[in-house]
Design a protein around this motif. Structure first.
Motif, PDB file in Angstrom:
ATOM      1  N   GLN A  66       0.815  -1.219   0.000  1.00 43.21           N
ATOM      2  CA  GLN A  66       0.000   0.000   0.000  1.00 43.21           C
ATOM      3  C   GLN A  66       0.848   1.268   0.000  1.00 43.21           C
ATOM      4  O   GLN A  66       0.402   2.311  -0.487  1.00 43.21           O
ATOM      5  N   LEU A  67       2.055   1.193   0.524  1.00 45.10           N
ATOM      6  CA  LEU A  67       2.962   2.348   0.450  1.00 45.10           C
ATOM      7  C   LEU A  67       3.299   2.641  -1.002  1.00 45.10           C
ATOM      8  O   LEU A  67       3.206   3.788  -1.468  1.00 45.10           O
ATOM      9  N   TRP A  68       3.729   1.602  -1.717  1.00 48.59           N
ATOM     10  CA  TRP A  68       4.129   1.800  -3.107  1.00 48.59           C
ATOM     11  C   TRP A  68       2.921   2.198  -3.962  1.00 48.59           C
ATOM     12  O   TRP A  68       3.048   3.022  -4.884  1.00 48.59           O
ATOM     13  N   LYS A  69       1.752   1.641  -3.638  1.00 51.05           N
ATOM     14  CA  LYS A  69       0.540   2.019  -4.362  1.00 51.05           C
ATOM     15  C   LYS A  69       0.195   3.478  -4.103  1.00 51.05           C
ATOM     16  O   LYS A  69      -0.173   4.222  -5.029  1.00 51.05           O
ATOM     17  N   ALA A  70       0.323   3.921  -2.856  1.00 54.70           N
ATOM     18  CA  ALA A  70       0.018   5.315  -2.503  1.00 54.70           C
ATOM     19  C   ALA A  70       0.931   6.273  -3.253  1.00 54.70           C
ATOM     20  O   ALA A  70       0.478   7.308  -3.789  1.00 54.70           O
ATOM     21  N   ILE A  71       2.227   5.937  -3.310  1.00 50.92           N
ATOM     22  CA  ILE A  71       3.173   6.790  -4.028  1.00 50.92           C
ATOM     23  C   ILE A  71       2.832   6.823  -5.514  1.00 50.92           C
ATOM     24  O   ILE A  71       2.834   7.888  -6.153  1.00 50.92           O
ATOM     25  N   GLY A  72       2.540   5.630  -6.078  1.00 50.23           N
ATOM     26  CA  GLY A  72       2.186   5.570  -7.492  1.00 50.23           C
ATOM     27  C   GLY A  72       0.961   6.410  -7.812  1.00 50.23           C
ATOM     28  O   GLY A  72       0.913   7.104  -8.843  1.00 50.23           O
ATOM     29  N   GLU A  73      -0.039   6.379  -6.940  1.00 54.98           N
ATOM     30  CA  GLU A  73      -1.251   7.168  -7.150  1.00 54.98           C
ATOM     31  C   GLU A  73      -0.962   8.656  -7.065  1.00 54.98           C
ATOM     32  O   GLU A  73      -1.486   9.450  -7.857  1.00 54.98           O
ATOM     33  N   LEU A  74      -0.130   9.058  -6.106  1.00 52.20           N
ATOM     34  CA  LEU A  74       0.208  10.475  -5.980  1.00 52.20           C
ATOM     35  C   LEU A  74       0.943  10.975  -7.224  1.00 52.20           C
ATOM     36  O   LEU A  74       0.716  12.103  -7.682  1.00 52.20           O
ATOM     37  N   ILE A  75       1.802  10.149  -7.772  1.00 54.65           N
ATOM     38  CA  ILE A  75       2.530  10.522  -8.987  1.00 54.65           C
ATOM     39  C   ILE A  75       1.549  10.714 -10.149  1.00 54.65           C
ATOM     40  O   ILE A  75       1.667  11.663 -10.939  1.00 54.65           O
ATOM     41  N   GLN A  76       0.557   9.826 -10.241  1.00 54.04           N
ATOM     42  CA  GLN A  76      -0.412   9.904 -11.329  1.00 54.04           C
ATOM     43  C   GLN A  76      -1.402  11.053 -11.145  1.00 54.04           C
ATOM     44  O   GLN A  76      -1.810  11.703 -12.123  1.00 54.04           O
ATOM     45  N   GLU A  77      -1.798  11.320  -9.899  1.00 56.09           N
ATOM     46  CA  GLU A  77      -2.860  12.287  -9.628  1.00 56.09           C
ATOM     47  C   GLU A  77      -2.377  13.718  -9.464  1.00 56.09           C
ATOM     48  O   GLU A  77      -3.143  14.662  -9.675  1.00 56.09           O
ATOM     49  N   ASN A  78      -1.111  13.888  -9.074  1.00 56.89           N
ATOM     50  CA  ASN A  78      -0.617  15.218  -8.699  1.00 56.89           C
ATOM     51  C   ASN A  78       0.637  15.536  -9.519  1.00 56.89           C
ATOM     52  O   ASN A  78       1.729  15.060  -9.209  1.00 56.89           O
ATOM     53  N   LYS A  79       0.472  16.326 -10.551  1.00 54.02           N
ATOM     54  CA  LYS A  79       1.589  16.625 -11.453  1.00 54.02           C
ATOM     55  C   LYS A  79       2.725  17.324 -10.718  1.00 54.02           C
ATOM     56  O   LYS A  79       3.906  17.058 -10.962  1.00 54.02           O
ATOM     57  N   GLU A  80       2.374  18.223  -9.797  1.00 50.88           N
ATOM     58  CA  GLU A  80       3.402  18.952  -9.052  1.00 50.88           C
ATOM     59  C   GLU A  80       4.213  17.989  -8.184  1.00 50.88           C
ATOM     60  O   GLU A  80       5.436  18.099  -8.077  1.00 50.88           O
ATOM     61  N   PHE A  81       3.512  17.034  -7.572  1.00 51.89           N
ATOM     62  CA  PHE A  81       4.196  16.007  -6.782  1.00 51.89           C
ATOM     63  C   PHE A  81       5.133  15.198  -7.672  1.00 51.89           C
ATOM     64  O   PHE A  81       6.301  14.969  -7.330  1.00 51.89           O
ATOM     65  N   ALA A  82       4.638  14.777  -8.824  1.00 52.14           N
ATOM     66  CA  ALA A  82       5.445  13.969  -9.741  1.00 52.14           C
ATOM     67  C   ALA A  82       6.697  14.706 -10.189  1.00 52.14           C
ATOM     68  O   ALA A  82       7.780  14.114 -10.309  1.00 52.14           O
ATOM     69  N   ASN A  83       6.580  15.987 -10.414  1.00 49.79           N
ATOM     70  CA  ASN A  83       7.726  16.773 -10.882  1.00 49.79           C
ATOM     71  C   ASN A  83       8.782  16.983  -9.810  1.00 49.79           C
ATOM     72  O   ASN A  83       9.933  17.301 -10.124  1.00 49.79           O
ATOM     73  N   ASN A  84       8.387  16.800  -8.546  1.00 40.81           N
ATOM     74  CA  ASN A  84       9.309  17.092  -7.444  1.00 40.81           C
ATOM     75  C   ASN A  84       9.711  15.867  -6.629  1.00 40.81           C
ATOM     76  O   ASN A  84      10.513  15.991  -5.697  1.00 40.81           O
ATOM     77  N   PHE A  85       9.183  14.701  -6.977  1.00 38.50           N
ATOM     78  CA  PHE A  85       9.361  13.525  -6.125  1.00 38.50           C
ATOM     79  C   PHE A  85      10.612  12.716  -6.464  1.00 38.50           C
ATOM     80  O   PHE A  85      11.004  12.597  -7.624  1.00 38.50           O
ATOM     81  N   ARG A  86      11.203  12.121  -5.408  1.00 38.17           N
ATOM     82  CA  ARG A  86      12.277  11.141  -5.576  1.00 38.17           C
ATOM     83  C   ARG A  86      12.194  10.134  -4.435  1.00 38.17           C
ATOM     84  O   ARG A  86      11.942  10.499  -3.283  1.00 38.17           O
ATOM     85  N   LEU A  87      12.411   8.861  -4.771  1.00 38.10           N
ATOM     86  CA  LEU A  87      12.512   7.792  -3.772  1.00 38.10           C
ATOM     87  C   LEU A  87      13.962   7.340  -3.724  1.00 38.10           C
ATOM     88  O   LEU A  87      14.530   6.966  -4.747  1.00 38.10           O
ATOM     89  N   ARG A  88      14.568   7.379  -2.533  1.00 28.10           N
ATOM     90  CA  ARG A  88      15.957   6.963  -2.392  1.00 28.10           C
ATOM     91  C   ARG A  88      16.038   5.767  -1.437  1.00 28.10           C
ATOM     92  O   ARG A  88      15.523   5.832  -0.317  1.00 28.10           O
ATOM     93  N   LEU A  89      16.668   4.703  -1.899  1.00 29.14           N
ATOM     94  CA  LEU A  89      16.881   3.517  -1.084  1.00 29.14           C
ATOM     95  C   LEU A  89      18.376   3.286  -0.935  1.00 29.14           C
ATOM     96  O   LEU A  89      19.119   3.379  -1.910  1.00 29.14           O
ATOM     97  N   ALA A  90      18.798   2.963   0.278  1.00 27.68           N
ATOM     98  CA  ALA A  90      20.214   2.683   0.535  1.00 27.68           C
ATOM     99  C   ALA A  90      20.304   1.443   1.411  1.00 27.68           C
ATOM    100  O   ALA A  90      19.799   1.440   2.529  1.00 27.68           O
ATOM    101  N   GLY A  91      20.925   0.389   0.897  1.00 24.09           N
ATOM    102  CA  GLY A  91      21.034  -0.868   1.631  1.00 24.09           C
ATOM    103  C   GLY A  91      20.728  -2.036   0.702  1.00 24.09           C
ATOM    104  O   GLY A  91      20.517  -1.860  -0.501  1.00 24.09           O
ATOM    105  N   LYS A  92      20.700  -3.231   1.276  1.00 23.30           N
ATOM    106  CA  LYS A  92      20.366  -4.418   0.500  1.00 23.30           C
ATOM    107  C   LYS A  92      18.861  -4.439   0.241  1.00 23.30           C
ATOM    108  O   LYS A  92      18.071  -4.441   1.174  1.00 23.30           O
ATOM    109  N   ILE A  93      18.488  -4.465  -1.021  1.00 28.48           N
ATOM    110  CA  ILE A  93      17.075  -4.424  -1.396  1.00 28.48           C
ATOM    111  C   ILE A  93      16.713  -5.714  -2.122  1.00 28.48           C
ATOM    112  O   ILE A  93      17.365  -6.089  -3.098  1.00 28.48           O
TER     113      ILE A  93
END
Length: 427
Positions: free
Chosen positions: A261-288
């Motif tokens: 649901q976290l990843w779904k929420a982020i995906g929806e925000l990117i699709q629904e909010n152009k300003e959010f999409a233009n400013n968003f970044r997800l950063r992961l550090a570690g073993k994934i």
């Protein structure tokens, strides 16, 4: 001055959270009248190496090392990838496990009890028996996992009667991956018997979480004290400087530490909010794990992802302080509600809003509520998660992301070490 022997598997150059707890205690114990001596393996098989920790060992601290028989080094000859995966705790779901991984998990669970470092117990007891007789020690401390180190303490306590503190960084029979080890009934019983012997023989037990304390209190009459992990950095006083609204997770993401649901929420925000999409970044550090990366791709977040891989501790701290919001994620199960990730405390010092996602009644919620450092949601609460991210994005736009948290200093490593030193003095 009191003198203690600390028996630990993880010691520099080991990387990851396992090494930091006792490295930091050793750093500050002398401030409170306790002289530490460390006993660690000479030839360990660490899943993560971080040589930067070596510079933090205090001058003059005695470190005793002895060779250990490492089954993981032999297993690596057959399947290095599977060996590294299992030893670092990234275990796939049953249906996704290869035949090799299934076999290795069965062997690990039933032939190496309590864990693959059990071959270190007998030679260590023989070696340390003389060290303790000649070294004028007031107490020994064992820290696990690996919980086989507690068996070293158990034997030394039984033979010498020395004061013994058993430190549990994680639970034993209720640790998250225990059910994945394909234990037979006799193996499960053996684990329970060993745990019972340790809990009822140690003079004092330390846990890092409230849930594990409560569990152990139901199993023993010996005193059990919570000393959480902590941070050892300056508390940030500045707004993050970043060109993007960055959600960051610093640390491993296992296959099941993966809230859809976290990843779904982020995906929806990117699709629904152009300003959010233009400013968003997800950063992961570690073993994934691949499972996490797959679901990120499924939700069309891949173009916004910066995957750092494993980074040094110094770099991890830097990334925490440059983030807009820090993600804290735990596996959604009854067994993990007592796990308080060490990164939580560094997140507190970073003074960035924390979005925590984990099991119901997670111990982390107690600390986040006490400090006002963020909010915690369960895995299924997509509306709450989405609303929180959007509110923080609005604060990012207003340059108002510095957390208004409080009571942070209680979790500084020096403060926590004073609590440990008082415990040692009162044995």
């Amino acid at each position: 001055m009191k003198k203690v022997l600390i028996i630990t598997y993880y010691w520099p150059p080991a990387g990851g959270p396992g090494v930091q707890r006792w490295l930091k205690f050793v750093k500050y114990l002398r401030h409170f009248g306790v002289e530490p001596v460390v006993y660690a393996p000479e030839n360990p098989s660490y899943p993560i190496i971080d040589k930067s920790f070596e510079s933090e060992i205090p001058d003059g601290v005695k470190v005793i090392k002895k060779k250990i028989f490492e089954p993981y080094s032999i297993a690596g000859l057959f399947s290095k990838k599977e060996t590294e995966t299992i030893s670092s705790g990234i275990i796939s779901k049953e249906e996704n496990q290869s035949a090799m991984q299934k076999a290795m998990l069965y062997i690990r669970g039933n032939f190496f009890i309590p864990d693959a470092r059990n071959f270190w117990v007998k030679p260590s007891v023989s070696f340390l028996r003389e060290e303790l007789k000649n070294g004028d020690y007031d107490a020994i401390i064992t820290t696990g996992p690996p919980h086989s180190l507690h068996l070293i303490g158990l034997k030394l306590k039984e033979e010498l009667g020395i004061n013994w503190v058993a430190d549990f960084r994680d639970p034993w029979t209720r640790i998250g991956y225990h059910e994945k080890l394909k234990l037979t009934d006799s193996s499960r019983k053996k684990h329970e018997e060993l745990e019972k012997s340790v809990l009822n023989t140690a003079d004092h037990i330390i846990t890092t979480s409230f849930t594990t304390r409560d569990e152990f209190n139901s199993k023993t009459s010996k005193p059990v004290t919570v000393i959480t992990n902590g941070f050892d950095a300056e508390i940030s006083r500045e707004e993050p400087e970043n060109d993007k609204f960055e959600l960051a997770h610093i640390g491993s993401l296992l296959s099941e530490r993966n809230p859809a649901q976290l990843w779904k929420a982020i995906g929806e925000l990117i699709q629904e909010n152009k300003e959010f999409a233009n400013n968003f970044r997800l950063r992961l550090a570690g073993k994934i794990s691949e499972a996490v990366l797959d679901i990120i791709s499924e939700n069309a977040i891949q173009p916004y992802l910066e995957n750092e891989g494993y980074v040094s501790h110094a770099k991890a701290l830097e990334l925490q302080r440059s983030a807009s919001v820090l993600l804290l994620i735990e596996i959604d199960s009854e067994e993990t509600k007592g796990i308080i990730p060490g990164k939580l405390f560094e997140y507190l010092a970073a003074k960035r809003p924390i979005l925590a996602i984990g099991p119901e009644n997670w111990d982390v919620e107690r600390i986040i509520t006490r400090t006002g450092a963020g909010e915690m949601y369960n895995y299924g609460d997509i509306n709450g998660i989405k609303s929180y991210i959007l509110r923080q994005f609005q604060k990012y736009q207003q340059k108002d992301l510095l957390s208004n948290s409080h009571n942070i200093a209680d979790y500084h490593r020096k403060t926590l070490t004073e609590k440990l030193a008082n415990l040692i003095k009162n044995l």
